[in-house]
Design a protein around this motif. Sequence first.
Motif, PDB file in Angstrom:
ATOM      1  N   GLY A 101       0.858  -1.284   0.001  1.00  0.00           N
ATOM      2  CA  GLY A 101       0.104   0.039  -0.031  1.00  0.00           C
ATOM      3  C   GLY A 101       0.984   1.285   0.032  1.00  0.00           C
ATOM      4  N   LYS A 102       0.180   2.540   0.242  1.00  0.00           N
ATOM      5  CA  LYS A 102       0.834   3.570   0.182  1.00  0.00           C
ATOM      6  C   LYS A 102       1.082   4.224   1.710  1.00  0.00           C
ATOM      7  N   THR A 103       2.115   4.804   1.902  1.00  0.00           N
ATOM      8  CA  THR A 103       2.126   5.623   2.980  1.00  0.00           C
ATOM      9  C   THR A 103       1.149   6.805   2.731  1.00  0.00           C
ATOM     10  N   PRO A 104       0.782   7.506   4.086  1.00  0.00           N
ATOM     11  CA  PRO A 104      -0.045   8.680   3.943  1.00  0.00           C
ATOM     12  C   PRO A 104       0.948   9.785   3.191  1.00  0.00           C
ATOM     13  N   PRO A 105       0.456  10.958   2.761  1.00  0.00           N
ATOM     14  CA  PRO A 105       1.205  11.968   2.093  1.00  0.00           C
ATOM     15  C   PRO A 105       2.206  12.533   3.051  1.00  0.00           C
ATOM     16  N   GLN A 106       1.905  12.856   4.254  1.00  0.00           N
ATOM     17  CA  GLN A 106       2.645  13.273   5.339  1.00  0.00           C
ATOM     18  C   GLN A 106       3.747  12.494   5.610  1.00  0.00           C
ATOM     19  N   MET A 107       4.047  11.288   5.322  1.00  0.00           N
ATOM     20  CA  MET A 107       4.834  10.403   5.438  1.00  0.00           C
ATOM     21  C   MET A 107       5.374   9.994   3.875  1.00  0.00           C
ATOM     22  N   GLY A 108       5.255  10.751   3.159  1.00  0.00           N
ATOM     23  CA  GLY A 108       6.025  10.610   1.917  1.00  0.00           C
ATOM     24  C   GLY A 108       5.222  10.070   0.527  1.00  0.00           C
ATOM     25  N   GLY A 109       4.092   9.488   0.907  1.00  0.00           N
ATOM     26  CA  GLY A 109       3.129   8.926  -0.060  1.00  0.00           C
ATOM     27  C   GLY A 109       3.791   8.027  -0.950  1.00  0.00           C
ATOM     28  N   LYS A 110       4.816   7.205  -0.502  1.00  0.00           N
ATOM     29  CA  LYS A 110       5.512   6.242  -1.226  1.00  0.00           C
ATOM     30  C   LYS A 110       4.770   4.907  -1.282  1.00  0.00           C
ATOM     31  N   GLU A 111       4.776   4.115  -2.251  1.00  0.00           N
ATOM     32  CA  GLU A 111       4.104   2.793  -2.474  1.00  0.00           C
ATOM     33  C   GLU A 111       5.148   1.767  -1.568  1.00  0.00           C
ATOM     34  N   ASN A 112       4.571   1.040  -0.938  1.00  0.00           N
ATOM     35  CA  ASN A 112       5.438   0.056  -0.043  1.00  0.00           C
ATOM     36  C   ASN A 112       4.878  -1.433  -0.238  1.00  0.00           C
ATOM     37  N   ILE A 113       5.877  -2.296   0.048  1.00  0.00           N
ATOM     38  CA  ILE A 113       5.582  -3.811  -0.133  1.00  0.00           C
ATOM     39  C   ILE A 113       6.565  -4.554   0.906  1.00  0.00           C
ATOM     40  N   GLY A 114       6.008  -5.456   1.727  1.00  0.00           N
ATOM     41  CA  GLY A 114       6.721  -5.924   2.626  1.00  0.00           C
ATOM     42  C   GLY A 114       6.419  -7.566   2.575  1.00  0.00           C
ATOM     43  N   PHE A 115       7.643  -8.354   3.092  1.00  0.00           N
ATOM     44  CA  PHE A 115       7.566  -9.914   3.137  1.00  0.00           C
ATOM     45  C   PHE A 115       7.975 -10.072   4.471  1.00  0.00           C
ATOM     46  N   ARG A 116       7.867 -11.495   4.481  1.00  0.00           N
ATOM     47  CA  ARG A 116       8.570 -12.144   5.758  1.00  0.00           C
ATOM     48  C   ARG A 116       9.288 -13.406   5.015  1.00  0.00           C
ATOM     49  N   ALA A 117      10.366 -13.751   5.815  1.00  0.00           N
ATOM     50  CA  ALA A 117      11.204 -14.996   4.968  1.00  0.00           C
ATOM     51  C   ALA A 117      11.957 -15.756   6.405  1.00  0.00           C
ATOM     52  N   THR A 118      12.066 -16.755   6.016  1.00  0.00           N
ATOM     53  CA  THR A 118      12.591 -17.718   6.886  1.00  0.00           C
ATOM     54  C   THR A 118      13.497 -18.727   6.352  1.00  0.00           C
ATOM     55  N   GLY A 119      14.614 -18.912   7.058  1.00  0.00           N
ATOM     56  CA  GLY A 119      15.550 -19.997   6.313  1.00  0.00           C
ATOM     57  C   GLY A 119      16.726 -20.533   7.350  1.00  0.00           C
ATOM     58  N   THR A 120      17.504 -21.345   6.999  1.00  0.00           N
ATOM     59  CA  THR A 120      18.858 -21.864   7.915  1.00  0.00           C
ATOM     60  C   THR A 120      20.081 -21.887   7.094  1.00  0.00           C
ATOM     61  N   ILE A 121      21.099 -21.578   7.689  1.00  0.00           N
ATOM     62  CA  ILE A 121      22.316 -21.708   7.112  1.00  0.00           C
ATOM     63  C   ILE A 121      23.310 -22.454   8.297  1.00  0.00           C
ATOM     64  N   LYS A 122      24.286 -22.980   7.953  1.00  0.00           N
ATOM     65  CA  LYS A 122      25.451 -23.510   8.830  1.00  0.00           C
ATOM     66  C   LYS A 122      26.631 -22.555   8.564  1.00  0.00           C
ATOM     67  N   ARG A 123      26.802 -21.739   9.560  1.00  0.00           N
ATOM     68  CA  ARG A 123      28.035 -20.645   9.744  1.00  0.00           C
ATOM     69  C   ARG A 123      29.275 -21.521   9.261  1.00  0.00           C
ATOM     70  N   SER A 124      29.726 -22.600   9.736  1.00  0.00           N
ATOM     71  CA  SER A 124      30.930 -23.293   9.354  1.00  0.00           C
ATOM     72  C   SER A 124      31.047 -23.264   7.938  1.00  0.00           C
ATOM     73  N   GLU A 125      29.994 -23.365   7.163  1.00  0.00           N
ATOM     74  CA  GLU A 125      30.091 -23.400   5.494  1.00  0.00           C
ATOM     75  C   GLU A 125      30.470 -22.100   5.070  1.00  0.00           C
ATOM     76  N   PHE A 126      30.472 -20.894   5.788  1.00  0.00           N
ATOM     77  CA  PHE A 126      30.975 -19.785   5.509  1.00  0.00           C
ATOM     78  C   PHE A 126      32.199 -19.114   6.170  1.00  0.00           C
ATOM     79  N   GLY A 127      33.109 -20.291   6.886  1.00  0.00           N
ATOM     80  CA  GLY A 127      34.218 -19.993   7.275  1.00  0.00           C
ATOM     81  C   GLY A 127      34.088 -19.417   8.848  1.00  0.00           C
ATOM     82  N   LEU A 128      32.954 -19.376   9.266  1.00  0.00           N
ATOM     83  CA  LEU A 128      32.544 -18.911  10.611  1.00  0.00           C
ATOM     84  C   LEU A 128      32.364 -20.288  11.763  1.00  0.00           C
ATOM     85  N   GLY A 129      33.336 -21.181  11.698  1.00  0.00           N
ATOM     86  CA  GLY A 129      33.112 -22.455  12.743  1.00  0.00           C
ATOM     87  C   GLY A 129      33.829 -21.996  14.160  1.00  0.00           C
ATOM     88  N   TYR A 130      34.075 -21.004  14.674  1.00  0.00           N
ATOM     89  CA  TYR A 130      34.527 -20.593  15.843  1.00  0.00           C
ATOM     90  C   TYR A 130      33.504 -21.026  16.734  1.00  0.00           C
TER      91      TYR A 130
END
Length: 205
Positions: free
Chosen positions: A157-186
């Motif tokens: 939707g759009k924010t009110p004019p006093q907040m800029g009146g821009k079109e906004n779109i929002g999402f949620r996302a979930t997932g998992t990674i293994k930090r050791s696979e990115f060189g962060l195995g401490y």
Amino acid sequence: MRTAWMIAMALLASAATAQVPGTKNLAAVSGGTYSADPDHTLVMWTLDHLGFTPYTGIFGSVTGSLTIDPKQPNNARLDVTIPVAKVTTASAGLTGHLLRPAKEGGKPDFFGPTPADARFVSTKLVTNGETGTLTGDFTFNGVTRPITLNVSFYGAGKTPPQMGGKENIGFRATGTIKRSEFGLGYGVPIVGDEVKLEIAAAFQK
């Protein structure tokens, strides 16, 4: 006294008739190219701490773009950058450890004081309505690997004019990674290897 009471009643009446500008209605998405809202996009990460409790931190100040056509949603393209140096936790000591310089002749335990930004570039979206799976190349700590996120449409939707009146779109996302696979195995396995991601993604145009 009566004037103050009347003002208070007017404010309450105004709040009671106000409408939330965002709606969980895909028809509110006009499409095009949106910019990530760095103030309202959060990447929350959680891992196991010694088997006692989960521990959560946040990456914010995300930048990038989302290009989407409501008529062909599977062709959407996402390219976002996450400034690792701005990591936030509830512990000043832990935050300092994450960004601590390497010991002489070694590598940092985690990111070091001047870590490179992380980046996610989508390669495939499979969606049917308000939910889907998003696959992309995730570059983190200098390592690039494919990851898949479960995504859901949150609102538009759009924010009110006093907040800029821009079109906004929002999402949620979930997932998992293994930090050791990115060189962060401490600390693995005392501190968990699996990192759960919960993302609130906001875009504007």
